[in-house]
Design a protein around this motif. Structure first.
Motif, PDB file in Angstrom:
ATOM      1  N   MET A   1       0.841  -1.191   0.000  1.00 56.46           N
ATOM      2  CA  MET A   1       0.000   0.000   0.000  1.00 56.46           C
ATOM      3  C   MET A   1       0.883   1.250   0.000  1.00 56.46           C
ATOM      4  O   MET A   1       1.831   1.349   0.771  1.00 56.46           O
ATOM      5  N   LYS A   2       0.560   2.197  -0.837  1.00 53.67           N
ATOM      6  CA  LYS A   2       1.334   3.427  -0.962  1.00 53.67           C
ATOM      7  C   LYS A   2       1.126   4.320   0.256  1.00 53.67           C
ATOM      8  O   LYS A   2      -0.006   4.545   0.694  1.00 53.67           O
ATOM      9  N   GLU A   3       2.235   4.832   0.806  1.00 54.72           N
ATOM     10  CA  GLU A   3       2.136   5.752   1.932  1.00 54.72           C
ATOM     11  C   GLU A   3       1.701   7.121   1.427  1.00 54.72           C
ATOM     12  O   GLU A   3       2.199   7.615   0.414  1.00 54.72           O
ATOM     13  N   ARG A   4       0.779   7.720   2.129  1.00 50.73           N
ATOM     14  CA  ARG A   4       0.285   9.039   1.737  1.00 50.73           C
ATOM     15  C   ARG A   4       1.224  10.117   2.237  1.00 50.73           C
ATOM     16  O   ARG A   4       1.685  10.065   3.362  1.00 50.73           O
ATOM     17  N   THR A   5       1.483  11.088   1.397  1.00 48.33           N
ATOM     18  CA  THR A   5       2.253  12.244   1.821  1.00 48.33           C
ATOM     19  C   THR A   5       1.281  13.380   2.088  1.00 48.33           C
ATOM     20  O   THR A   5       0.215  13.462   1.472  1.00 48.33           O
ATOM     21  N   SER A   6       1.638  14.221   3.024  1.00 50.46           N
ATOM     22  CA  SER A   6       0.765  15.349   3.343  1.00 50.46           C
ATOM     23  C   SER A   6       1.619  16.562   3.674  1.00 50.46           C
ATOM     24  O   SER A   6       2.791  16.438   4.027  1.00 50.46           O
ATOM     25  N   PHE A   7       1.004  17.715   3.530  1.00 48.33           N
ATOM     26  CA  PHE A   7       1.648  18.964   3.918  1.00 48.33           C
ATOM     27  C   PHE A   7       0.570  19.948   4.339  1.00 48.33           C
ATOM     28  O   PHE A   7      -0.606  19.792   3.996  1.00 48.33           O
ATOM     29  N   ILE A   8       0.990  20.946   5.094  1.00 49.01           N
ATOM     30  CA  ILE A   8       0.083  21.976   5.599  1.00 49.01           C
ATOM     31  C   ILE A   8       0.465  23.294   4.949  1.00 49.01           C
ATOM     32  O   ILE A   8       1.632  23.635   4.842  1.00 49.01           O
ATOM     33  N   ARG A   9      -0.583  24.029   4.526  1.00 47.31           N
ATOM     34  CA  ARG A   9      -0.372  25.333   3.910  1.00 47.31           C
ATOM     35  C   ARG A   9      -1.533  26.252   4.285  1.00 47.31           C
ATOM     36  O   ARG A   9      -2.590  25.787   4.736  1.00 47.31           O
ATOM     37  N   PRO A  10      -1.346  27.567   4.092  1.00 49.67           N
ATOM     38  CA  PRO A  10      -2.460  28.482   4.362  1.00 49.67           C
ATOM     39  C   PRO A  10      -3.651  28.173   3.441  1.00 49.67           C
ATOM     40  O   PRO A  10      -3.467  27.784   2.284  1.00 49.67           O
TER      41      PRO A  10
ATOM     42  N   ARG B   1     -14.533  23.282  -0.087  1.00 50.58           N
ATOM     43  CA  ARG B   1     -14.139  21.948   0.400  1.00 50.58           C
ATOM     44  C   ARG B   1     -14.024  21.942   1.919  1.00 50.58           C
ATOM     45  O   ARG B   1     -14.485  21.007   2.580  1.00 50.58           O
ATOM     46  N   SER B   2     -13.429  22.982   2.500  1.00 52.49           N
ATOM     47  CA  SER B   2     -13.281  23.043   3.955  1.00 52.49           C
ATOM     48  C   SER B   2     -14.633  23.128   4.652  1.00 52.49           C
ATOM     49  O   SER B   2     -14.863  22.472   5.667  1.00 52.49           O
ATOM     50  N   ALA B   3     -15.542  23.910   4.100  1.00 51.94           N
ATOM     51  CA  ALA B   3     -16.888  24.003   4.685  1.00 51.94           C
ATOM     52  C   ALA B   3     -17.609  22.662   4.585  1.00 51.94           C
ATOM     53  O   ALA B   3     -18.346  22.278   5.504  1.00 51.94           O
ATOM     54  N   ASP B   4     -17.408  21.940   3.503  1.00 51.39           N
ATOM     55  CA  ASP B   4     -18.021  20.621   3.365  1.00 51.39           C
ATOM     56  C   ASP B   4     -17.417  19.626   4.352  1.00 51.39           C
ATOM     57  O   ASP B   4     -18.128  18.796   4.929  1.00 51.39           O
ATOM     58  N   ILE B   5     -16.093  19.708   4.568  1.00 55.85           N
ATOM     59  CA  ILE B   5     -15.460  18.866   5.597  1.00 55.85           C
ATOM     60  C   ILE B   5     -16.069  19.193   6.950  1.00 55.85           C
ATOM     61  O   ILE B   5     -16.413  18.292   7.728  1.00 55.85           O
ATOM     62  N   TRP B   6     -16.207  20.489   7.240  1.00 61.40           N
ATOM     63  CA  TRP B   6     -16.807  20.910   8.509  1.00 61.40           C
ATOM     64  C   TRP B   6     -18.187  20.283   8.681  1.00 61.40           C
ATOM     65  O   TRP B   6     -18.498  19.734   9.744  1.00 61.40           O
ATOM     66  N   LEU B   7     -19.027  20.359   7.647  1.00 63.99           N
ATOM     67  CA  LEU B   7     -20.386  19.846   7.752  1.00 63.99           C
ATOM     68  C   LEU B   7     -20.396  18.332   7.956  1.00 63.99           C
ATOM     69  O   LEU B   7     -21.082  17.829   8.847  1.00 63.99           O
TER      70      LEU B   7
ATOM     71  N   ASP C   1      -2.302  13.789  -1.004  1.00 62.80           N
ATOM     72  CA  ASP C   1      -2.546  13.332  -2.374  1.00 62.80           C
ATOM     73  C   ASP C   1      -3.384  14.340  -3.154  1.00 62.80           C
ATOM     74  O   ASP C   1      -4.386  14.006  -3.786  1.00 62.80           O
ATOM     75  N   ASP C   2      -2.992  15.596  -3.067  1.00 66.73           N
ATOM     76  CA  ASP C   2      -3.582  16.702  -3.837  1.00 66.73           C
ATOM     77  C   ASP C   2      -5.008  17.075  -3.461  1.00 66.73           C
ATOM     78  O   ASP C   2      -5.697  17.740  -4.238  1.00 66.73           O
ATOM     79  N   GLN C   3      -5.472  16.657  -2.274  1.00 65.15           N
ATOM     80  CA  GLN C   3      -6.793  17.125  -1.846  1.00 65.15           C
ATOM     81  C   GLN C   3      -6.757  17.555  -0.390  1.00 65.15           C
ATOM     82  O   GLN C   3      -6.029  16.993   0.416  1.00 65.15           O
ATOM     83  N   VAL C   4      -7.536  18.586  -0.083  1.00 64.43           N
ATOM     84  CA  VAL C   4      -7.659  19.064   1.293  1.00 64.43           C
ATOM     85  C   VAL C   4      -8.417  18.005   2.088  1.00 64.43           C
ATOM     86  O   VAL C   4      -9.510  17.576   1.691  1.00 64.43           O
ATOM     87  N   VAL C   5      -7.813  17.563   3.200  1.00 62.45           N
ATOM     88  CA  VAL C   5      -8.443  16.531   4.024  1.00 62.45           C
ATOM     89  C   VAL C   5      -8.787  17.048   5.419  1.00 62.45           C
ATOM     90  O   VAL C   5      -9.424  16.340   6.201  1.00 62.45           O
TER      91      VAL C   5
END
Length: 149
Positions: free
Chosen positions: A1-10, A18-24, A62-66
């Motif tokens: 299984m491929k390990e996911r890479t992540s990063f944090i940005r403003p 997308r963030s509001a949908d995650i919140w909901l 992986d190129d999406q806000v989580v």
């Protein structure tokens, strides 16, 4: 299984929907006791007001806000991770980022949201106050927690 890479940005304008949908989605699980109608109403406020007023950071995998964390000064107004990505360390990464930026942190969390309470306690937050009602006067206890370092 491929390990996911992540990063944090403003957060940028293109992340708000997308963030509001995650919140909901996350709120319907963590705060379902508030009722879906109230959460749906607050969803629009998240997009139009709250996410625009706070300092927000997103975690991207992986190129999406989580997930995202937002503050006003040292107060964390919200930390939410997409339910499909919870339990993978993204919440802790967002907390670490917030801590690196602000050092002293404060937040409020619904007492009934024990998953979040335990996450914050595991990170080192301490409960300093318990209120019987939330900020809107609803009968749901809120805990004020702080992290000093």
């Amino acid at each position: 299984m491929k390990e996911r890479t992540s990063f944090i940005r403003p957060m940028v304008a293109g992340d708000v929907e997308r963030s509001a949908d995650i919140w909901l989605r996350a709120s319907k699980i963590a705060h379902g006791f508030l009722g879906y109608e109230l959460l749906e109403d607050q969803h629009q406020l998240m997009k139009d007001v709250y996410l625009l007023q706070a300092e927000n950071w997103v975690i991207v995998s992986d190129d999406q806000v989580v997930g995202f964390v937002g503050f006003i000064d040292n107060f964390i107004g919200g930390l939410f991770v997409d339910p499909d990505f919870q339990g993978q360390g993204y919440g802790l990464k967002l907390l670490q980022h917030a801590h690196d930026l602000k050092k002293h942190l404060e937040l409020q969390v619904y007492e009934r949201n024990q998953k979040a309470v335990k996450l914050y306690q595991r990170y080192g937050f301490e409960i300093i106050q318990r209120d019987e009602t939330d900020d809107d006067g609803l009968p749901f206890a809120q805990l004020t927690m702080v992290l000093n370092s």
